[in-house]
Design a protein around this motif. Sequence first.
Motif, PDB file in Angstrom:
ATOM      1  N   UNK A 140       0.743  -1.315  -0.024  1.00  0.00           N
ATOM      2  CA  UNK A 140       0.156   0.156  -0.095  1.00  0.00           C
ATOM      3  C   UNK A 140       1.019   1.234   0.034  1.00  0.00           C
ATOM      4  N   UNK A 141       0.290   2.336  -0.420  1.00  0.00           N
ATOM      5  CA  UNK A 141       0.942   3.721  -0.397  1.00  0.00           C
ATOM      6  C   UNK A 141       0.016   4.689   0.452  1.00  0.00           C
ATOM      7  N   UNK A 142       0.361   4.931   1.632  1.00  0.00           N
ATOM      8  CA  UNK A 142      -0.771   5.819   2.523  1.00  0.00           C
ATOM      9  C   UNK A 142       0.274   6.904   3.434  1.00  0.00           C
ATOM     10  N   UNK A 143      -0.215   7.924   3.749  1.00  0.00           N
ATOM     11  CA  UNK A 143       0.284   8.784   4.734  1.00  0.00           C
ATOM     12  C   UNK A 143       1.690   9.036   4.195  1.00  0.00           C
ATOM     13  N   UNK A 144       2.097   9.184   2.959  1.00  0.00           N
ATOM     14  CA  UNK A 144       3.485   9.554   2.526  1.00  0.00           C
ATOM     15  C   UNK A 144       4.443   8.398   2.573  1.00  0.00           C
ATOM     16  N   UNK A 145       3.949   7.102   2.764  1.00  0.00           N
ATOM     17  CA  UNK A 145       4.929   6.160   3.043  1.00  0.00           C
ATOM     18  C   UNK A 145       4.184   4.851   1.755  1.00  0.00           C
ATOM     19  N   UNK A 146       5.271   4.029   1.804  1.00  0.00           N
ATOM     20  CA  UNK A 146       4.508   2.724   0.851  1.00  0.00           C
ATOM     21  C   UNK A 146       5.412   1.594   1.108  1.00  0.00           C
ATOM     22  N   UNK A 147       4.828   0.517   1.340  1.00  0.00           N
ATOM     23  CA  UNK A 147       5.379  -0.807   1.770  1.00  0.00           C
ATOM     24  C   UNK A 147       4.396  -1.946   1.801  1.00  0.00           C
ATOM     25  N   UNK A 148       4.742  -3.081   2.431  1.00  0.00           N
ATOM     26  CA  UNK A 148       4.111  -4.212   2.435  1.00  0.00           C
ATOM     27  C   UNK A 148       3.749  -4.346   3.916  1.00  0.00           C
ATOM     28  N   UNK A 177       3.181  -5.853   7.244  1.00  0.00           N
ATOM     29  CA  UNK A 177       3.495  -6.880   7.836  1.00  0.00           C
ATOM     30  C   UNK A 177       2.695  -7.295   9.042  1.00  0.00           C
ATOM     31  N   UNK A 178       1.985  -6.223   9.780  1.00  0.00           N
ATOM     32  CA  UNK A 178       1.279  -6.363  10.639  1.00  0.00           C
ATOM     33  C   UNK A 178       0.066  -5.286  10.958  1.00  0.00           C
ATOM     34  N   UNK A 179      -0.869  -5.753  11.619  1.00  0.00           N
ATOM     35  CA  UNK A 179      -1.842  -4.675  12.161  1.00  0.00           C
ATOM     36  C   UNK A 179      -2.229  -4.784  13.549  1.00  0.00           C
ATOM     37  N   UNK A 180      -1.589  -3.889  14.156  1.00  0.00           N
ATOM     38  CA  UNK A 180      -1.826  -3.875  15.495  1.00  0.00           C
ATOM     39  C   UNK A 180      -2.813  -2.947  16.207  1.00  0.00           C
ATOM     40  N   UNK A 181      -3.076  -2.652  17.588  1.00  0.00           N
ATOM     41  CA  UNK A 181      -4.007  -1.998  18.075  1.00  0.00           C
ATOM     42  C   UNK A 181      -4.128  -0.536  17.644  1.00  0.00           C
ATOM     43  N   UNK A 182      -2.986  -0.004  17.648  1.00  0.00           N
ATOM     44  CA  UNK A 182      -2.989   1.363  17.433  1.00  0.00           C
ATOM     45  C   UNK A 182      -2.064   1.669  16.249  1.00  0.00           C
ATOM     46  N   UNK A 183      -1.619   0.866  15.703  1.00  0.00           N
ATOM     47  CA  UNK A 183      -0.491   1.294  14.703  1.00  0.00           C
ATOM     48  C   UNK A 183      -0.662  -0.027  13.495  1.00  0.00           C
ATOM     49  N   UNK A 184      -0.169   0.418  12.207  1.00  0.00           N
ATOM     50  CA  UNK A 184       0.043  -0.650  11.366  1.00  0.00           C
ATOM     51  C   UNK A 184       1.465  -0.755  11.004  1.00  0.00           C
ATOM     52  N   UNK A 185       2.106  -1.767  10.697  1.00  0.00           N
ATOM     53  CA  UNK A 185       3.518  -1.941  10.547  1.00  0.00           C
ATOM     54  C   UNK A 185       3.887  -2.288   9.053  1.00  0.00           C
ATOM     55  N   UNK A 186       4.760  -1.481   8.367  1.00  0.00           N
ATOM     56  CA  UNK A 186       4.809  -1.572   7.012  1.00  0.00           C
ATOM     57  C   UNK A 186       6.543  -2.079   6.856  1.00  0.00           C
ATOM     58  N   UNK A 187       6.743  -2.911   5.765  1.00  0.00           N
ATOM     59  CA  UNK A 187       7.890  -3.305   5.403  1.00  0.00           C
ATOM     60  C   UNK A 187       8.207  -2.680   3.927  1.00  0.00           C
ATOM     61  N   UNK A 188       9.160  -1.937   3.614  1.00  0.00           N
ATOM     62  CA  UNK A 188       9.775  -1.434   2.387  1.00  0.00           C
ATOM     63  C   UNK A 188      10.507  -2.546   1.835  1.00  0.00           C
ATOM     64  N   UNK A 189      10.712  -2.302   0.674  1.00  0.00           N
ATOM     65  CA  UNK A 189      11.305  -3.427  -0.392  1.00  0.00           C
ATOM     66  C   UNK A 189      12.927  -3.187   0.211  1.00  0.00           C
ATOM     67  N   UNK A 190      13.283  -2.003   0.553  1.00  0.00           N
ATOM     68  CA  UNK A 190      14.865  -2.241   1.166  1.00  0.00           C
ATOM     69  C   UNK A 190      14.783  -2.802   2.339  1.00  0.00           C
TER      70      UNK A 190
END
Length: 274
Positions: free
Chosen positions: A130-138, A140-153
């Motif tokens: 996804x691409x959201x809030x100025x960041x893009x990545x896969x 990896x986890x949807x937590x209670x307060x945050x969503x964790x993204x992993x970038x290609x690098x």
Amino acid sequence: MENMENLENISKQIYDLIVVYGPKLIGAIITLIVGMWVISIIRSALRKRFEKRNVDPSLRGFLNSMIGIGLKIMLWVSVIGMMGVQMTSFIAILGAAGLAVGMALSGTLQNFAGGVMILAFKPFKVGDYIDAQGHAGSVSEIQIFNTILKTPDNKTIIIPNGGLSTGSMVNYSAEAKRRVDFVFGIAYGDNVDKAKEVLLKLIKDDSRIINDPAEPFIAVSELADSSVNLVVRVWADAANYWGIFFDINEKVYKAFAEEGINIPFPQMDVHIQK
């Protein structure tokens, strides 16, 4: 003499406190330590259970965190009760403190609500790019307060759920098929039909390119300052997008060179008049 009596009274009060509250305090500490250990075992067992039951990966981390927080709250309430604190008074104090904390942590509560909305409406799931809030990545986890993204690098990006649930977002993995767009420039004076033939042959030779939902499209898109630009649009499975993008660019460069078709670079002609 009076000082000695005061000292004796203080010593007696300390002794009474130790006798009355000492066992309660020790019991509360032991209960807290054992309870935290049991909670960690329960969370680990739940994690394995979720994996065995094939629970949606997007829900696993969220539910595990929720259950862990709920169990810890129950444990702390029990420990405070063991120390002799009146639960009615404690609940009243907790309610007042909860109101104050809720007002202070309104942003955090918004992130919690955002996490619930994400899991309810599923605009994305674990594994989506996804691409959201100025960041893009896969994801990896949807937590209670945050969503964790992993970038290609392999960078880790933490995005609060509040803004993620209410802001705009691009989900590149939502559809099974994607259109790959190219723009190739050829020099003025080069044969446009020949360039189209070369491009069409390269497209037909690539088995990853599909004709559904539309066949490959090639056309002159622009008469630019230094080139005649050809737009190429082909469809492919989402997993093959970048492979096709990189391969076709390289193959076009080599094929144009072999066929004598020039790929121009920006330039300017200057005419000097005497």
